[in-house]
Design a protein around this motif. Structure first.
Motif, short mmCIF file in Angstrom:
data_model
loop_
_atom_site.label_atom_id
_atom_site.label_comp_id
_atom_site.label_asym_id
_atom_site.label_seq_id
_atom_site.Cartn_x
_atom_site.Cartn_y
_atom_site.Cartn_z
N GLN A 1 5.04 93.28 -68.39
CA GLN A 1 5.85 92.30 -67.68
C GLN A 1 6.81 91.57 -68.63
O GLN A 1 7.95 91.27 -68.28
CB GLN A 1 4.96 91.29 -66.96
CG GLN A 1 5.72 90.29 -66.09
CD GLN A 1 4.78 89.43 -65.26
OE1 GLN A 1 3.60 89.73 -65.13
NE2 GLN A 1 5.31 88.35 -64.71
N THR A 2 6.35 91.32 -69.85
CA THR A 2 7.21 90.62 -70.81
C THR A 2 8.32 91.53 -71.32
O THR A 2 9.38 91.05 -71.70
CB THR A 2 6.39 90.08 -72.00
OG1 THR A 2 5.79 91.17 -72.71
CG2 THR A 2 5.29 89.13 -71.52
N SER B 1 9.93 93.80 -69.43
CA SER B 1 10.95 93.78 -68.39
C SER B 1 11.68 92.44 -68.38
O SER B 1 12.90 92.38 -68.22
CB SER B 1 10.33 94.06 -67.02
OG SER B 1 9.36 93.08 -66.69
N THR B 2 10.93 91.35 -68.59
CA THR B 2 11.57 90.03 -68.66
C THR B 2 12.53 89.96 -69.83
O THR B 2 13.66 89.46 -69.71
CB THR B 2 10.51 88.92 -68.79
OG1 THR B 2 9.65 88.94 -67.66
CG2 THR B 2 11.17 87.55 -68.89
N ASP C 1 7.22 83.71 -64.11
CA ASP C 1 7.71 85.07 -63.88
C ASP C 1 7.72 85.88 -65.18
O ASP C 1 7.73 87.11 -65.15
CB ASP C 1 9.13 85.04 -63.30
CG ASP C 1 9.13 84.49 -61.87
OD1 ASP C 1 8.10 84.64 -61.19
OD2 ASP C 1 10.15 83.92 -61.46
N HIS D 1 5.26 85.73 -67.51
CA HIS D 1 3.88 86.24 -67.54
C HIS D 1 2.98 85.16 -66.97
O HIS D 1 3.20 83.97 -67.24
CB HIS D 1 3.44 86.62 -68.95
CG HIS D 1 2.21 87.46 -68.98
ND1 HIS D 1 0.94 86.93 -68.88
CD2 HIS D 1 2.04 88.81 -69.07
CE1 HIS D 1 0.06 87.91 -68.93
NE2 HIS D 1 0.70 89.07 -69.03
N SER E 1 7.99 87.66 -74.23
CA SER E 1 9.26 87.84 -73.52
C SER E 1 10.44 87.50 -74.45
O SER E 1 11.45 88.20 -74.46
CB SER E 1 9.30 86.94 -72.28
OG SER E 1 8.36 87.37 -71.32
#
Length: 387
Positions: A9-10, A12-13, A280, A282, A291
């Motif tokens: 997730q980080t 993509s962020t 958003d 994480h 991120s």
């Protein structure tokens, strides 16, 4: 203990942060450097150095403090350069002013009185100065729409429509529209193989009192007031407790190191800081620093290809690039104007600061931003004494 691999997730962020941060403002960086006398290769070197500076600094600081510390180039700062008078000594003298601004930032991080002095500048006046700097740039898209409607209007409309769905991607969408316009209108948009990767160019800085006061000091003030100090505030709003002094000193040192390669100013981010710090990024706040690290990695990758980006932009009509710059700064102008007029008792001083800065005057070699802040400051002090 640091995880060996970042959470997906980080990653993509970080990619989204880099795309938004880079493509929302790189035209402004190029315009600001060009206004300071940079050649196309020097501007490419400056864009690359700025991207590498904010990428590497974000990676190092985020790893060191285990906090999501997002770093950026100073968009308000390069906007200031775009409307400043070309120094007598050309880009080398501008690079000297960049060094001075970086040195002041380091000093602010290490010496609390200077940091307090920078913080003591009324927010209304700092924002009014920024709004005055931005006004001529934000008028340009509409002037271009009248002179070059077939190229400027598609970019303006794309920016406006995309902004109705997602404001963060409005400017990247406008960049895509501008690229399509360039391809359709330019006879040759090819990039030579030797122009794909960016070569750093050394510019030996030269120093003068006029450029230090006229460019270096306003660059320091606007960057501290609109980037560094708000960046700290954003981190604190998400529950992090950064140490302002070391962070200011770090971005100031990055500015000094990259100024001889054409980069104007490295600073703490505000908007992308929020993107790295919120849920958003994480769900676990202790992992959100990844991120900022991944954004730094992607910034470095984009920086390596700065020459190709600059070369492609060189094929665009100057009015098209002015349009792209203007729409990219429209939101910043709106926020700055709102903040400048937020306090009724300070509006007169803010309006004077705004009007003088927007006038573009140069007196005794000092630009309008210096005189605007000085005159507004005098009115502000007199108003407080008589109230």
């Amino acid at each position: 203990m640091t995880r060996p691999f970042p959470p997906l997730q980080t990653i993509s962020t970080g990619l989204v942060v880099a795309v938004v941060g880079f493509f929302s403002s790189f035209p402004i960086v190029l315009q600001g450097l060009s206004a300071m006398g940079a050649t196309a290769p020097q501007a490419a070197s400056g864009l690359m150095s700025a991207a590498l500076a904010m990428g590497i600094t974000a990676i190092v600081l985020s790893l060191l403090y285990r906090q999501p510390i997002s770093v950026a180039w100073s968009t308000p700062g390069v906007a200031l350069l775009a409307v400043s008078v070309l120094p007598v000594g050309g880009f080398a003298e501008a690079a000297g002013a960049f060094v001075c601004a970086g040195a002041l930032t380091v000093l602010a991080g290490m010496w609390q009185p200077l940091a307090r002095l920078a913080s003591a500048i009324p927010t209304t006046l700092a924002q009014a100065m920024l709004a005055g700097v931005l006004l001529p740039l934000c008028i340009a898209p509409f002037q271009a729409a009248a002179e070059l409607p077939t190229q400027a209007l598609p970019v303006i409309l794309t920016w406006f429509i995309a902004g109705r769905f997602n404001r963060l991607f409005a400017v990247p969408a406008a960049v895509i529209a501008a690229a399509i316009v360039v391809i359709l209108n330019a006879s040759d948009t090819g990039i030579a193989p030797d122009q794909v990767l960016t070569a750093p160019l050394w510019i030996t800085p030269t120093f003068s009192l006029a450029s230090a006061i006229g460019i270096g000091v306003p660059l320091f003030v606007v960057t501290m007031a609109t980037q560094n100090i708000p960046g700290i505030a954003v981190m604190r709003s998400f529950g992090y407790e950064p140490k302002p002094g070391p962070l200011f000193a770090s971005v100031g040192a990055a500015s000094i190191l990259t100024a001889p390669f054409g980069a104007a100013a490295t600073c703490l981010a505000a908007i992308t800081q929020a993107m790295c710090s919120n849920e958003d990024s994480h769900p676990d706040p202790s992992l959100r620093y990844w991120s900022a690290i991944m954004a730094g990695v992607f910034y470095c990758i984009l920086g390596i290809f700065a020459a190709a980006i600059t070369g492609f932009a060189a094929h665009a009509d100057p009015l098209l690039m002015a349009t792209l710059t203007g729409v990219a700064l429209m939101g910043v102008l709106a926020n700055a104007t709102h903040a400048a007029l937020a306090v009724a008792e300070e509006r007169e001083a803010a309006v004077i600061t705004f009007a003088i800065t927007a006038s573009g005057i140069t007196v005794f070699g000092l630009g309008a931003a210096v005189w605007g802040l000085l005159a507004g400051g005098i009115v502000y002090l007199l108003s407080r004494k008589t109230s």
